[in-house]
Design an enzyme around this catalytic site. Structure first.
Site, PDB file in Angstrom:
ATOM      1  N   VAL A   1      -5.235   2.454  -0.277  1.00 33.83           N
ATOM      2  CA  VAL A   1      -5.281   2.057  -1.724  1.00 33.83           C
ATOM      3  C   VAL A   1      -5.907   0.391  -1.342  1.00 33.83           C
ATOM      4  O   VAL A   1      -6.630  -0.067  -2.005  1.00 33.83           O
ATOM      5  CB  VAL A   1      -3.670   2.263  -1.681  1.00 33.83           C
ATOM      6  CG1 VAL A   1      -3.871   1.275  -3.598  1.00 33.83           C
ATOM      7  CG2 VAL A   1      -3.287   3.740  -2.439  1.00 33.83           C
ATOM      8  N   ASP A   2      -5.476  -0.142  -0.288  1.00 32.85           N
ATOM      9  CA  ASP A   2      -5.874  -1.780   0.677  1.00 32.85           C
ATOM     10  C   ASP A   2      -6.842  -2.048   1.135  1.00 32.85           C
ATOM     11  O   ASP A   2      -7.537  -2.471   0.043  1.00 32.85           O
ATOM     12  CB  ASP A   2      -5.448  -2.115   1.519  1.00 32.85           C
ATOM     13  CG  ASP A   2      -3.702  -2.739   1.212  1.00 32.85           C
ATOM     14  OD1 ASP A   2      -3.508  -2.681  -0.036  1.00 32.85           O
ATOM     15  OD2 ASP A   2      -2.795  -2.819   2.118  1.00 32.85           O
ATOM     16  N   VAL A   3      -7.893  -0.705   1.655  1.00 34.09           N
ATOM     17  CA  VAL A   3      -8.747  -1.293   1.448  1.00 34.09           C
ATOM     18  C   VAL A   3     -10.079  -0.387   0.106  1.00 34.09           C
ATOM     19  O   VAL A   3     -11.708  -0.721   0.070  1.00 34.09           O
ATOM     20  CB  VAL A   3      -9.107   0.554   2.857  1.00 34.09           C
ATOM     21  CG1 VAL A   3     -11.087   0.660   3.206  1.00 34.09           C
ATOM     22  CG2 VAL A   3      -8.956   0.785   3.798  1.00 34.09           C
TER      23      VAL A   3
ATOM     24  N   ALA B   1      -9.708  -3.686  -1.534  1.00 35.58           N
ATOM     25  CA  ALA B   1     -10.575  -4.385  -1.883  1.00 35.58           C
ATOM     26  C   ALA B   1     -12.195  -4.885  -1.726  1.00 35.58           C
ATOM     27  O   ALA B   1     -12.322  -5.629  -1.806  1.00 35.58           O
ATOM     28  CB  ALA B   1     -10.803  -4.534   0.477  1.00 35.58           C
TER      29      ALA B   1
ATOM     30  N   ASP C   1       1.010  -1.358  -0.238  1.00 37.87           N
ATOM     31  CA  ASP C   1      -0.030  -0.048  -0.348  1.00 37.87           C
ATOM     32  C   ASP C   1       1.237   1.223  -0.062  1.00 37.87           C
ATOM     33  O   ASP C   1       0.853   2.422  -0.516  1.00 37.87           O
ATOM     34  CB  ASP C   1      -0.804  -0.075   1.039  1.00 37.87           C
ATOM     35  CG  ASP C   1      -1.937   0.709   1.518  1.00 37.87           C
ATOM     36  OD1 ASP C   1      -3.090   1.271   1.204  1.00 37.87           O
ATOM     37  OD2 ASP C   1      -0.798   2.049   1.752  1.00 37.87           O
TER      38      ASP C   1
END
Length: 379
Positions: free
Chosen positions: A167-169, A172, A139
């Site tokens: 960015v991960d969120v 997802a 991220d």
């Protein structure tokens, strides 16, 4: 009443954050998520602390509630057989291995499709499966190279990352959208498909107006701190005791703001009569507003401005954010039992199939026997 995804089985071969966050959302919606972990080690985030919980790390628990854990070594022939049985039974498989890793173990896209033609295979990577396949996808790295850091932070300071692995969120959530769309399409075709998401594309897709600003002008936006590049006043303003967040999205709100802070007629000044002029003359506008706001506390101004219909709030912290949600009846935290820390409630509300079944994150391999027995019973 059955949950929205009751009966859907998810084989979760992912680890760290983007993949596990996607599968925890599916678990919230009622899917049976079976988390496949490395024997004796498990998900890397089990060791990402502090802070620590009674069982593991807060980081791990944030993205792994309501799942079942089974340990499988994909280099072991026997465990590969169990993995194949799980894939045959699954509706969805989520993985974030580097491109080619699963192929070498006999679980490439063609292998998965042959094992289960109805399988929705979601692959999460950092930079896609093409030229960027060999690049490590973290991220923080993607925030840097993808430009998010360049528009975050003070105008005269260094680029800054967001305060969470944003960015991960976002990736997802993109993964969940793709999975749900593929499940819906499968109802018509009877066939599964591969769903690909990557961190860089999810970042660029989330830039909204800032991305459009670049495409319209060919110039990369710059950092502007808490100000908005296209709206004013839409920023933090200093009061007698601290900062006030003001979000005036139209001329009517600005007129009410000016009247409330004791500057009637400011909205008729040619420099501030329209939003484009307010953006153009932002320094003068901020100076006038902060001189007026300096007479009272931020809390006092929030009360007055809210009553006048002007969007405004104090700048709080995460604790005050949870407290606000509680005061508004949004019930932001839910217990999961067995001494585990509370979890953040899923933000989606359903009228007929509410999210109600929150269970504590699993211990490593906690469901080894149960999952193996389930798969054996279905042979």
């Amino acid at each position: 009443m059955a949950a929205a995804l009751d009966g859907i089985v998810v084989a979760d071969f992912s680890r760290v954050l983007a993949g596990p966050l996607a599968t925890v959302m599916l678990a919230d919606l009622g899917a049976d998520v079976i988390k496949v972990e490395r024997p004796g080690a498990g998900d890397d985030t089990r060791r990402w602390g502090p802070p620590w919980t009674a069982a593991t790390s807060a980081y791990f628990e944030a993205a792994n509630r309501s799942k079942r854990s089974i340990e499988l070594d994909l280099d072991d022939p026997g465990d590969r057989g169990v993995a194949r049985d799980l894939i045959r039974r699954a509706d969805v498989l989520v993985e974030n291995f580097r491109t080619g890793t699963l192929d070498a173990k006999g679980f490439g896209p063609d292998d998965l499709a042959a094992l289960n033609p109805r399988l929705i295979h979601c692959s999460v990577t950092g930079f896609g499966s093409g030229e960027g396949a060999a690049l490590p996808g973290y991220d923080f790295l993607v925030q840097a190279v993808g430009g998010l850091m360049s528009i975050t932070g003070a105008a005269d300071g260094d680029p800054m990352k967001a305060g969470v692995a944003l960015v991960d969120v976002l990736t997802a959530k993109d993964a969940v959208s793709g999975i749900l769309a593929a499940l819906y399409e499968r109802e018509r075709s009877g066939r599964g498909q591969r769903v690909e998401v990557n961190l860089l594309s999810s970042l660029l897709g989330s830039l909204a107006n800032q991305g459009a600003n670049f495409l319209a002008t060919g110039e990369s936006p710059s950092r502007q701190g808490n100000t908005h590049p296209s709206i004013a006043p839409y920023e933090t303003l200093r009061c007698r005791d601290g900062l006030l967040a003001v979000a005036c999205g139209n001329d009517g709100q600005f007129a009410r703001l000016a009247a409330t802070v004791g500057l009637p007629g400011l909205d008729e000044d040619p420099r501030f009569a329209t939003n484009p002029e307010r953006v153009r003359h932002r320094p003068e506008l901020v100076r006038l507003l902060e001189e007026a706001l300096a007479t009272e506390t931020a809390r006092t101004w929030v009360d007055r401005l809210t009553e006048a219909g002007v969007p405004a709030g104090t700048v709080g912290d995460i604790g005050s954010g949870f407290a606000l949600a509680e005061r508004l009846g949004l019930d932001p935290r839910v217990p999961v039992g067995d001494g585990a820390i509370d979890q953040v409630r899923n933000p989606i509300r359903f009228s007929r199939t509410p999210v109600t079944d929150y269970r504590r994150p699993p211990a490593l391999g906690e469901h080894n026997d149960a999952v193996r027995a389930d798969l054996a019973a279905e042979d």
